[in-house]
Each structure stands twice: as structure tokens, then as C-alpha cells.
Design a protein around this motif. Structure first.
Motif, PDB file in Angstrom:
ATOM      1  N   ILE A 359       0.832  -1.204   0.000  1.00  0.00           N
ATOM      2  CA  ILE A 359       0.000   0.000   0.000  1.00  0.00           C
ATOM      3  C   ILE A 359       0.867   1.254   0.000  1.00  0.00           C
ATOM      4  O   ILE A 359       0.583   2.225  -0.714  1.00  0.00           O
ATOM      5  CB  ILE A 359      -0.957  -0.026   1.208  1.00  0.00           C
ATOM      6  N   GLN A 360       1.934   1.232   0.776  1.00  0.00           N
ATOM      7  CA  GLN A 360       2.840   2.388   0.795  1.00  0.00           C
ATOM      8  C   GLN A 360       3.477   2.612  -0.567  1.00  0.00           C
ATOM      9  O   GLN A 360       3.597   3.756  -1.031  1.00  0.00           O
ATOM     10  CB  GLN A 360       3.921   2.168   1.857  1.00  0.00           C
ATOM     11  N   LEU A 361       3.869   1.540  -1.219  1.00  0.00           N
ATOM     12  CA  LEU A 361       4.498   1.657  -2.530  1.00  0.00           C
ATOM     13  C   LEU A 361       3.504   2.164  -3.578  1.00  0.00           C
ATOM     14  O   LEU A 361       3.854   2.989  -4.422  1.00  0.00           O
ATOM     15  CB  LEU A 361       5.070   0.305  -2.960  1.00  0.00           C
ATOM     16  N   ARG A 362       2.264   1.694  -3.516  1.00  0.00           N
ATOM     17  CA  ARG A 362       1.242   2.154  -4.453  1.00  0.00           C
ATOM     18  C   ARG A 362       0.910   3.629  -4.225  1.00  0.00           C
ATOM     19  O   ARG A 362       0.643   4.370  -5.159  1.00  0.00           O
ATOM     20  CB  ARG A 362      -0.035   1.329  -4.283  1.00  0.00           C
ATOM     21  N   ALA A 363       0.951   4.032  -2.961  1.00  0.00           N
ATOM     22  CA  ALA A 363       0.586   5.410  -2.618  1.00  0.00           C
ATOM     23  C   ALA A 363       1.551   6.424  -3.207  1.00  0.00           C
ATOM     24  O   ALA A 363       1.198   7.587  -3.417  1.00  0.00           O
ATOM     25  CB  ALA A 363       0.526   5.573  -1.103  1.00  0.00           C
ATOM     26  N   SER A 364       2.783   6.010  -3.486  1.00  0.00           N
ATOM     27  CA  SER A 364       3.780   6.924  -4.036  1.00  0.00           C
ATOM     28  C   SER A 364       3.498   7.257  -5.503  1.00  0.00           C
ATOM     29  O   SER A 364       4.105   8.160  -6.076  1.00  0.00           O
ATOM     30  CB  SER A 364       5.173   6.318  -3.914  1.00  0.00           C
ATOM     31  N   LEU A 367       6.255   3.442  -9.697  1.00  0.00           N
ATOM     32  CA  LEU A 367       6.866   2.141  -9.475  1.00  0.00           C
ATOM     33  C   LEU A 367       8.347   2.132  -9.893  1.00  0.00           C
ATOM     34  O   LEU A 367       8.946   1.081 -10.034  1.00  0.00           O
ATOM     35  CB  LEU A 367       6.095   1.064 -10.259  1.00  0.00           C
ATOM     36  N   ASN A 368       8.918   3.316 -10.070  1.00  0.00           N
ATOM     37  CA  ASN A 368      10.333   3.405 -10.414  1.00  0.00           C
ATOM     38  C   ASN A 368      11.206   3.147  -9.194  1.00  0.00           C
ATOM     39  O   ASN A 368      10.819   3.424  -8.057  1.00  0.00           O
ATOM     40  CB  ASN A 368      10.652   4.784 -10.997  1.00  0.00           C
ATOM     41  N   LYS A 369      12.382   2.650  -9.429  1.00  0.00           N
ATOM     42  CA  LYS A 369      13.354   2.388  -8.361  1.00  0.00           C
ATOM     43  C   LYS A 369      12.738   1.565  -7.227  1.00  0.00           C
ATOM     44  O   LYS A 369      12.972   1.823  -6.053  1.00  0.00           O
ATOM     45  CB  LYS A 369      13.919   3.696  -7.812  1.00  0.00           C
ATOM     46  N   MET A 370      11.935   0.591  -7.617  1.00  0.00           N
ATOM     47  CA  MET A 370      11.197  -0.208  -6.641  1.00  0.00           C
ATOM     48  C   MET A 370      12.123  -0.971  -5.692  1.00  0.00           C
ATOM     49  O   MET A 370      11.903  -1.005  -4.486  1.00  0.00           O
ATOM     50  CB  MET A 370      10.278  -1.185  -7.371  1.00  0.00           C
ATOM     51  N   LYS A 372      15.095  -0.305  -4.646  1.00  0.00           N
ATOM     52  CA  LYS A 372      15.715   0.579  -3.657  1.00  0.00           C
ATOM     53  C   LYS A 372      14.720   0.944  -2.565  1.00  0.00           C
ATOM     54  O   LYS A 372      15.065   0.951  -1.371  1.00  0.00           O
ATOM     55  CB  LYS A 372      16.235   1.836  -4.335  1.00  0.00           C
ATOM     56  N   ARG A 373      13.494   1.232  -2.940  1.00  0.00           N
ATOM     57  CA  ARG A 373      12.493   1.623  -1.959  1.00  0.00           C
ATOM     58  C   ARG A 373      12.125   0.463  -1.046  1.00  0.00           C
ATOM     59  O   ARG A 373      11.889   0.646   0.145  1.00  0.00           O
ATOM     60  CB  ARG A 373      11.253   2.159  -2.687  1.00  0.00           C
ATOM     61  N   ILE A 374      12.105  -0.735  -1.593  1.00  0.00           N
ATOM     62  CA  ILE A 374      11.837  -1.921  -0.767  1.00  0.00           C
ATOM     63  C   ILE A 374      12.998  -2.159   0.197  1.00  0.00           C
ATOM     64  O   ILE A 374      12.792  -2.481   1.368  1.00  0.00           O
ATOM     65  CB  ILE A 374      11.613  -3.160  -1.659  1.00  0.00           C
ATOM     66  N   SER A 375      14.206  -1.982  -0.295  1.00  0.00           N
ATOM     67  CA  SER A 375      15.401  -2.229   0.524  1.00  0.00           C
ATOM     68  C   SER A 375      15.525  -1.260   1.688  1.00  0.00           C
ATOM     69  O   SER A 375      16.067  -1.608   2.742  1.00  0.00           O
ATOM     70  CB  SER A 375      16.659  -2.143  -0.350  1.00  0.00           C
ATOM     71  N   TRP A 390      11.532  -8.728  -4.609  1.00  0.00           N
ATOM     72  CA  TRP A 390      10.864  -7.990  -5.672  1.00  0.00           C
ATOM     73  C   TRP A 390      11.109  -8.681  -7.000  1.00  0.00           C
ATOM     74  O   TRP A 390      12.241  -8.917  -7.401  1.00  0.00           O
ATOM     75  CB  TRP A 390      11.363  -6.555  -5.722  1.00  0.00           C
ATOM     76  N   ASP A 391      10.006  -9.067  -7.672  1.00  0.00           N
ATOM     77  CA  ASP A 391      10.071  -9.679  -8.993  1.00  0.00           C
ATOM     78  C   ASP A 391       9.862  -8.569 -10.013  1.00  0.00           C
ATOM     79  O   ASP A 391       8.733  -8.164 -10.294  1.00  0.00           O
ATOM     80  CB  ASP A 391       8.986 -10.748  -9.110  1.00  0.00           C
ATOM     81  N   GLN A 392      10.970  -8.060 -10.559  1.00  0.00           N
ATOM     82  CA  GLN A 392      10.909  -6.924 -11.468  1.00  0.00           C
ATOM     83  C   GLN A 392      10.130  -7.248 -12.750  1.00  0.00           C
ATOM     84  O   GLN A 392       9.336  -6.430 -13.236  1.00  0.00           O
ATOM     85  CB  GLN A 392      12.329  -6.478 -11.830  1.00  0.00           C
ATOM     86  N   MET A 393      10.330  -8.443 -13.273  1.00  0.00           N
ATOM     87  CA  MET A 393       9.683  -8.801 -14.531  1.00  0.00           C
ATOM     88  C   MET A 393       8.165  -8.829 -14.400  1.00  0.00           C
ATOM     89  O   MET A 393       7.436  -8.324 -15.251  1.00  0.00           O
ATOM     90  CB  MET A 393      10.195 -10.161 -15.016  1.00  0.00           C
ATOM     91  N   ASN A 394       7.660  -9.434 -13.298  1.00  0.00           N
ATOM     92  CA  ASN A 394       6.221  -9.574 -13.114  1.00  0.00           C
ATOM     93  C   ASN A 394       5.632  -8.522 -12.182  1.00  0.00           C
ATOM     94  O   ASN A 394       4.431  -8.558 -11.914  1.00  0.00           O
ATOM     95  CB  ASN A 394       5.899 -10.974 -12.581  1.00  0.00           C
ATOM     96  N   ARG A 395       6.484  -7.602 -11.730  1.00  0.00           N
ATOM     97  CA  ARG A 395       6.053  -6.509 -10.854  1.00  0.00           C
ATOM     98  C   ARG A 395       5.318  -7.038  -9.634  1.00  0.00           C
ATOM     99  O   ARG A 395       4.205  -6.623  -9.303  1.00  0.00           O
ATOM    100  CB  ARG A 395       5.151  -5.527 -11.610  1.00  0.00           C
ATOM    101  N   LYS A 396       5.955  -7.963  -8.929  1.00  0.00           N
ATOM    102  CA  LYS A 396       5.338  -8.575  -7.757  1.00  0.00           C
ATOM    103  C   LYS A 396       6.206  -8.394  -6.507  1.00  0.00           C
ATOM    104  O   LYS A 396       7.430  -8.548  -6.560  1.00  0.00           O
ATOM    105  CB  LYS A 396       5.114 -10.075  -7.984  1.00  0.00           C
ATOM    106  N   LEU A 397       5.542  -8.073  -5.410  1.00  0.00           N
ATOM    107  CA  LEU A 397       6.175  -8.017  -4.100  1.00  0.00           C
ATOM    108  C   LEU A 397       5.998  -9.392  -3.463  1.00  0.00           C
ATOM    109  O   LEU A 397       4.888  -9.946  -3.468  1.00  0.00           O
ATOM    110  CB  LEU A 397       5.514  -6.940  -3.249  1.00  0.00           C
ATOM    111  N   ILE A 398       7.076  -9.975  -2.918  1.00  0.00           N
ATOM    112  CA  ILE A 398       7.044 -11.380  -2.509  1.00  0.00           C
ATOM    113  C   ILE A 398       7.532 -11.567  -1.080  1.00  0.00           C
ATOM    114  O   ILE A 398       8.551 -11.006  -0.666  1.00  0.00           O
ATOM    115  CB  ILE A 398       7.918 -12.234  -3.455  1.00  0.00           C
ATOM    116  N   PHE A 399       6.793 -12.390  -0.342  1.00  0.00           N
ATOM    117  CA  PHE A 399       7.189 -12.800   1.004  1.00  0.00           C
ATOM    118  C   PHE A 399       7.547 -14.276   0.966  1.00  0.00           C
ATOM    119  O   PHE A 399       6.749 -15.113   0.562  1.00  0.00           O
ATOM    120  CB  PHE A 399       6.042 -12.549   1.991  1.00  0.00           C
ATOM    121  N   ASP A 400       8.753 -14.598   1.385  1.00  0.00           N
ATOM    122  CA  ASP A 400       9.221 -15.980   1.424  1.00  0.00           C
ATOM    123  C   ASP A 400       8.660 -16.636   2.682  1.00  0.00           C
ATOM    124  O   ASP A 400       9.319 -16.729   3.718  1.00  0.00           O
ATOM    125  CB  ASP A 400      10.759 -15.989   1.434  1.00  0.00           C
ATOM    126  N   ALA A 401       7.416 -17.103   2.590  1.00  0.00           N
ATOM    127  CA  ALA A 401       6.712 -17.662   3.746  1.00  0.00           C
ATOM    128  C   ALA A 401       7.223 -19.053   4.089  1.00  0.00           C
ATOM    129  O   ALA A 401       7.942 -19.674   3.313  1.00  0.00           O
ATOM    130  CB  ALA A 401       5.214 -17.693   3.464  1.00  0.00           C
TER     131      ALA A 401
END
Length: 413
Positions: A359-364, A367-370, A372-375, A390-401
């Protein structure tokens, strides 16, 4: 004689409720599948009392109603479209709302029962040595109807009502997480919490500017909510009841020959020793589950080590199985099953953080420099405190559950 671990399990299961019986959400939870003309709370109370008769499935037939049985095919199809809270579900519900005043027959009655459940100030699961399980499908179906109302509030741009609706649902299921005493109850809560987050995310994607973030989402899961001590104590009581019931049935129906054979093989199955060792294992597992998430290493190997300490503390090997060998073998067969359920509950903190970060990332609005912002975000994987993937190709945020078979929990941005 019960050992210290078994006595601790008894103590946990004997803890009193924190309020009046009429305020306990467990009773409606337990009777939720009752016919809609019945009082679900009273049905739940009656069922709980019946469990304490220790009749293992005997007794009255529990009436259960699938409230979808009277729905039209169109309503059923719409409901099937929402097995998962995703864009397709959202679009289907919104489209249907524009053409139909009533999407689901008896919806008001079902949602009213669900509202009464959420209104209960606390949840205290009562367990017994013998217990029967109702159908929980109507309860989870009712949650879907509740969340569909969140979709409607979003479309109407009623942001405060939307946040309150998601909050009330989320808070209730966190209560269930903290005070459930059986794994099935805890897993119902885990699934309900994940569905709440998924529904909120879909609403946010479609109504970013109107949505107020539910306050309960922003609170990390507490030690009490993630601890498995209570639920493992409840499971111990359930298994102990099965052991005692099986042993008593053999004792009451045995022939003279069986009595002789029992005397010979008695050392191979000792009920109290089995219960003691099971309690020792589960209590050790509970303590492990209460460590900080970035310190926990729960897997089959670590569970085996805890089981070995409980079932063969002196490392005697096969000699250890001369006494109560059957009991130790039976309990050892399922030693690792609990770890998967514990990890499913622990995953919720990572899933919660992932949704807040998304939600924070969408609010900005960019989606550039994703990466870095996640890190640089403070919201990280709770198991290792490293940034989410972060899956750059598929634009997905991922949690290694750790608890899901699929392993990865993904949110497409």
C-alpha cells in the motif's frame, strides 16, 4: 502419575474466561452452522455441554444448514467467482450490485448472525476430552458476505465505514488466534485474517484515494496471538481423551484370553506415560513457538530433536521402546504435523507487513526504483529482517513464507 508438563497442560486448559458467558464469541462460532431460525449462541452452548459428556460422537444429531442451498444458480456462480478475493471477484460483485438489489437470498440474516459474532468482546474456546466438530464452511462463507459489503462501501466512497468494517472483522479473528485451543479453530482464524487482508488490498487497488487503512492492520501480531501454547494444550487434551477412551473400551470389553494377553503386553502401552511424554513434547514445541520470529527455526529436523528428547530422553535407542513402545511409536508418527500449523500462524506477521508495504508503494504513484524503496523500508521479512523480495519482470512483491505449500506469498503491483 502426571508429570510437570502434563500438569501444565491441565492448568492451561483450566484457565477461566475473562468475562461473562454471554459475551463469549466461541458459542456463536461453535453454533454458527445451525439453521438460520435457531439461536446460534444457544446452539453453540448446547453443543459445548454435550462434548463434556465424553460420548465421542454419540448423542443428538447436530442440525446444520448450508444457507446457500436456496440460492439461485446466478447467486451461486457469483459466489464461486469469489473463492479468492481478487480483481475478478471485486468486478463481479460491483457489476452485480448495479443491477440487483439482492445478490444473495437470506443474506441479511446471515450477515446479522456474523455481526453478532464480531460484536462479542472476547473469545474463549471451551474444550473437552471428547469433542465433535461442526461445519465451519457457513462461517467462512458469511465472512465473504461481510467483505462484499466492504466492496459496496468502497464504491459508495464511505471510507470511514469501510475501515471500521474491515477493522471489526480483523480484530475479532485476532482474538480467535490468541485464544483458540484447537488447531482447526486456529486455522479458521488464519484463513479469515488472510482473506481480510486480501479483500482490503483489492479495495485499495480500486479506490486508493478513498481508503483509510484499517487501524488493526497497522498493529504487529502480538506474542499472545502468535504463541501456540494454548492450542497445543488443547490438542494434548484431545489426544489424551482419545488415549483414555481407547484404553477404557479395551478394559471394559476384554475376554479372559484378552486379560492374559493384556498382562503380557501391558508394558508396551501405558496411557499415562504416553500422555506425559506427549505433554513434554508439545510444551517444548510451544516454548519454541514463542521465540522471536527471527530466532525460530521450526522444521521437521528441529521437531524431531524435540520429539527425541520427549520420547527417548536418555538416548537408549530400541531399548527405550521396551516400556510403552506402542505409545511412543504412535505419538512419534505425528510429531512433525504441528510445526506446519505453527508456521502458518507465524506467516501472518509477514503477510501483514507485505500488505502495508504494498500500500505504501502504491501510494507513491510511481513504481520506479522499486528495489531501492523496498530495501530501505522498515517493513521487512520478520524471519530474517531482510527486505521483501521484488520480482521486477512480473512486478510482484514477494514474502518468502514458511507455512504455505506454495512457499511464496505474492502481491502484484
Amino acid at each position: 502419575m502426571p508429570n510437570a508438563a502434563a500438569l501444565e497442560m491441565v492448568r492451561i486448559n483450566s484457565l477461566p474466561a475473562i468475562g461473562d458467558d454471554q459475551d463469549n464469541g466461541f458459542h456463536i462460532f461453535y453454533g454458527f452452522d445451525a439453521p438460520l431460525e435457531k439461536d446460534a449462541q444457544q446452539v453453540g452452548k448446547d453443543r459445548a455441554k454435550e462434548n463434556h459428556r465424553n460420548d465421542y460422537g454419540a448423542g443428538t444429531i447436530w442440525e446444520s444448514q448450508d444457507f446457500k442451498s436456496t440460492w439461485s444458480e446466478a447467486s451461486l456462480k457469483l459466489f464461486r467467482d469469489c473463492e479468492e478475493m481478487n480483481d475478478h471477484c471485486y468486478e463481479s460483485i460491483i457489476k452485480a450490485n448495479k443491477t440487483d438489489n439482492i445478490l444473495f437470498e437470506n443474506e441479511e440474516v446471515v450477515v446479522q448472525r456474523y455481526q453478532e459474532l464480531l460484536d462479542k468482546p472476547f473469545f474463549h474456546e471451551t474444550t473437552a476430552s471428547a469433542i465433535r466438530f461442526p461445519s465451519y464452511a457457513p462461517l467462512l462463507d458469511a465472512q465473504r458476505l461481510w467483505l462484499f459489503r466492504a466492496f459496496a462501501l468502497a464504491e459508495a466512497r464511505e471510507s470511514k465505514g469501510l475501515a471500521d468494517l474491515l477493522d471489526q472483522d480483523f480484530v475479532f479473528w485476532r482474538k480467535v488466534m490468541a485464544d483458540s485451543k484447537l488447531l482447526i479453530t486456529r486455522m479458521v482464524a488464519v484463513n479469515a485474517i488472510k482473506r481480510n487482508l486480501a479483500a482490503g488490498w483489492i479495495i485499495y487497488v480500486n479506490h486508493q484515494s478513498e481508503m483509510i487503512l484499517p487501524s488493526a492492520w497497522q498493529v504487529p501480531f502480538t506474542h499472545a496471538e502468535l504463541s501456540s501454547r494454548k492450542v497445543l494444550a488443547g490438542e494434548w487434551q484431545y489426544v489424551a481423551g482419545l488415549i483414555n477412551e481407547g484404553y477404557e473400551n479395551i478394559s471394559s470389553n476384554e475376554t479372559r484370553f484378552e486379560k492374559i494377553m493384556k498382562t503380557i503386553v501391558a508394558p508396551l502401552f501405558q496411557p499415562q506415560d504416553s500422555m506425559n511424554r506427549h505433554a513434554t513434547y508439545l510444551l517444548a514445541l510451544a516454548k519454541e513457538s514463542e521465540r522471536e520470529l527471527n530466532e525460530i527455526q521450526l522444521n521437521v529436523s528441529s521437531a524431531q530433536k524435540l520429539a527425541d528428547k520427549a520420547f527417548d530422553p536418555n538416548n537408549l535407542g530400541w531399548i527405550n521402546y521396551i516400556y510403552n513402545g506402542m505409545g511412543k511409536i504412535l505419538l512419534n508418527l505425528g510429531f512433525s504435523q504441528y510445526t506446519e500449523y505453527i508456521k502458518k500462524a507465524h506467516d501472518l506477521e509477514g503477510i501483514r507487513r507485505l500488505h502495508i508495504l504494498a500500500i505504501q508503494l502504491r501510494a507513491s504513484r510511481s513504481l520506479n526504483k522499486m528495489q531501492k524503496r523496498i530495501s530501505t523500508s522498515m517493513l521487512r521479512n520478520p524471519y530474517d529482517e531482510k527486505p521483501f523480495l521484488w520480482d521486477q519482470m512480473n512486478r510482484k512483491l514477494i514474502f518468502d513464507a514458511r507455512g504455505d505449500k506454495e512457499k511464496y506469498y505474492e502481491i502484484p503491483l
